[in-house]
Design an enzyme around this catalytic site. Structure first.
Site, mmCIF file in Angstrom:
data_model
loop_
_atom_site.group_PDB
_atom_site.id
_atom_site.type_symbol
_atom_site.label_atom_id
_atom_site.label_comp_id
_atom_site.label_asym_id
_atom_site.label_seq_id
_atom_site.Cartn_x
_atom_site.Cartn_y
_atom_site.Cartn_z
ATOM 1 N N ASP A 122 0.851 -1.189 0.000
ATOM 2 C CA ASP A 122 0.000 0.000 0.000
ATOM 3 C C ASP A 122 0.895 1.250 0.000
ATOM 4 O O ASP A 122 1.782 1.362 0.843
ATOM 5 C CB ASP A 122 -0.910 -0.004 1.234
ATOM 6 C CG ASP A 122 -1.777 -1.262 1.266
ATOM 7 O OD1 ASP A 122 -2.219 -1.691 0.187
ATOM 8 O OD2 ASP A 122 -1.998 -1.821 2.356
ATOM 9 N N ASP A 158 3.896 -0.389 -8.602
ATOM 10 C CA ASP A 158 3.455 0.460 -9.704
ATOM 11 C C ASP A 158 3.595 1.936 -9.314
ATOM 12 O O ASP A 158 3.519 2.811 -10.162
ATOM 13 C CB ASP A 158 1.975 0.204 -10.004
ATOM 14 C CG ASP A 158 1.133 0.518 -8.775
ATOM 15 O OD1 ASP A 158 1.389 -0.102 -7.712
ATOM 16 O OD2 ASP A 158 0.245 1.391 -8.841
HETATM 17 C C1 LIG Z 1 -2.045 -3.870 -2.592
HETATM 18 S S1 LIG Z 1 -2.095 -5.456 -1.890
HETATM 19 C C2 LIG Z 1 -0.894 -6.387 -2.816
HETATM 20 C C3 LIG Z 1 -1.094 -7.859 -2.674
HETATM 21 C C4 LIG Z 1 -0.070 -8.759 -3.393
HETATM 22 N N1 LIG Z 1 1.256 -8.605 -2.814
HETATM 23 C C5 LIG Z 1 -0.025 -8.493 -4.869
HETATM 24 O O1 LIG Z 1 0.962 -7.927 -5.326
HETATM 25 O O2 LIG Z 1 -0.964 -8.859 -5.581
HETATM 26 C C6 LIG Z 1 -1.257 -5.187 -0.353
HETATM 27 C C7 LIG Z 1 -1.494 -6.299 0.648
HETATM 28 O O3 LIG Z 1 -0.651 -6.078 1.769
HETATM 29 C C8 LIG Z 1 -1.391 -6.314 2.947
HETATM 30 N N2 LIG Z 1 -0.784 -5.503 4.016
HETATM 31 C C9 LIG Z 1 -0.647 -4.157 4.033
HETATM 32 N N3 LIG Z 1 -0.065 -3.752 5.160
HETATM 33 C C10 LIG Z 1 0.195 -4.871 5.881
HETATM 34 C C11 LIG Z 1 0.779 -5.099 7.157
HETATM 35 N N4 LIG Z 1 1.211 -4.074 7.914
HETATM 36 N N5 LIG Z 1 0.882 -6.350 7.596
HETATM 37 C C12 LIG Z 1 0.437 -7.407 6.828
HETATM 38 N N6 LIG Z 1 -0.137 -7.248 5.620
HETATM 39 C C13 LIG Z 1 -0.251 -5.992 5.146
HETATM 40 C C14 LIG Z 1 -2.800 -5.871 2.606
HETATM 41 O O4 LIG Z 1 -3.759 -6.441 3.485
HETATM 42 C C15 LIG Z 1 -2.932 -6.358 1.169
HETATM 43 O O5 LIG Z 1 -3.410 -7.666 1.099
#
Ligand SMILES: C[S@@+](CC[C@H](N)C(=O)[O-])C[C@H]1O[C@@H](n2cnc3c(N)ncnc32)[C@H](O)[C@@H]1O
Length: 226
Positions: A122, A158
């Site tokens: 994110d 991205d």
């Molecule tokens: C934008 S998605 C990308 C998912 C995957 N890596 C992809 O590229 O398709 C970001 C993922 O990171 C997880 N995430 C974000 N911050 C996190 C944290 N502090 N601990 C664990 N998971 C986290 C979110 O829940 C989400 O599923």
């Protein structure tokens, strides 16, 4: 990541043999012993942070059986989708941790991890959310502590703003850049690349993928001339 709430996801994950559900009380249960959960404990340990729906891990664990793989994800719905994909592969070198990356240094022991992956984390574009970005300096300090000597981290995104921010944080922390491309899919690193769900989506829209492989500097080296 918007997914319909599945009330049963929590229960399935907390009972699933491939998943460790970290809580305040048990989060250090396997600290320093993660390798023992795998049939080949001597293999390197690679950890994807923010696994999402798990395409990368399901593919890479089959293509790289010589590595033990763990995905960390905090939201149960995407994690359940990842686990379903993972169990369908029947690959023995794959596990998942249901936890927030905030807890990473209580889950793993210093030097336990050989590589971290940050895939489409994110971007948290607002300035007041800077500290939430998974490449903010406090996260880099955790990764540095947990990486084995020679260990590294791969970032794909991205987001130009997250990428530029991350490069600054790596530099500030004294990390060394080993590979870098602002258009991964048209770079020498493309042939070894394994895509994630988000990556496929951005690539189908013609967006370039930013990629960097970095490793912590050699702070505290016994030989400063090294
Ligand atoms: C934008 S998605 C990308 C998912 C995957 N890596 C992809 O590229 O398709 C970001 C993922 O990171 C997880 N995430 C974000 N911050 C996190 C944290 N502090 N601990 C664990 N998971 C986290 C979110 O829940 C989400 O599923």
């Amino acid at each position: 990541m918007r997914l319909r709430r599945k009330p049963e996801a929590k229960k399935i994950l907390s009972e699933h043999p491939l998943v460790f559900t970290a809580t305040e009380e048990n989060k250090s249960e396997f600290q320093g012993r993660w390798r023992e959960l795998f049939p080949e404990p001597a293999q390197p340990l690679h950890v994807e942070l923010g696994t999402g729906k798990g395409q990368f891990l399901a593919k890479t664990s089959g293509l790289h059986p010589e590595i033990n793989w763990i995905g960390v994800e905090r939201i149960e719905e995407p994690l359940l989708m990842a686990v379903r994909k993972g169990e369908a592969t029947k690959n023995p070198n794959l596990r998942y941790i249901w936890a927030d990356v905030q807890w990473l240094d209580e889950i793993f022991a210093p030097g336990e991890v050989d590589r971290f992956y940050l895939h489409f984390s994110d971007p948290w574009p607002k300035k007041r959310h800077t500290k939430r970005r998974l490449t903010y300096r406090t996260f880099l300090e955790r990764y540095e502590k947990l990486l084995a000597p020679g260990g590294d981290l791969i970032l794909k995104t991205d987001s130009v703003s997250l990428f530029d921010f991350s490069l600054e944080e790596f530099q500030e922390a004294g990390w060394e850049t080993i590979e870098l491309s602002r258009d991964l899919h048209h770079s020498p690193y493309a042939s070894a690349n394994i895509t994630t769900e988000y990556e496929d989506k951005f690539v189908s829209r013609g967006m370039p993928i930013h990629y960097v492989r970095v490793r912590p500097g050699r702070k505290g080296s016994a030989d400063p001339g090294e």
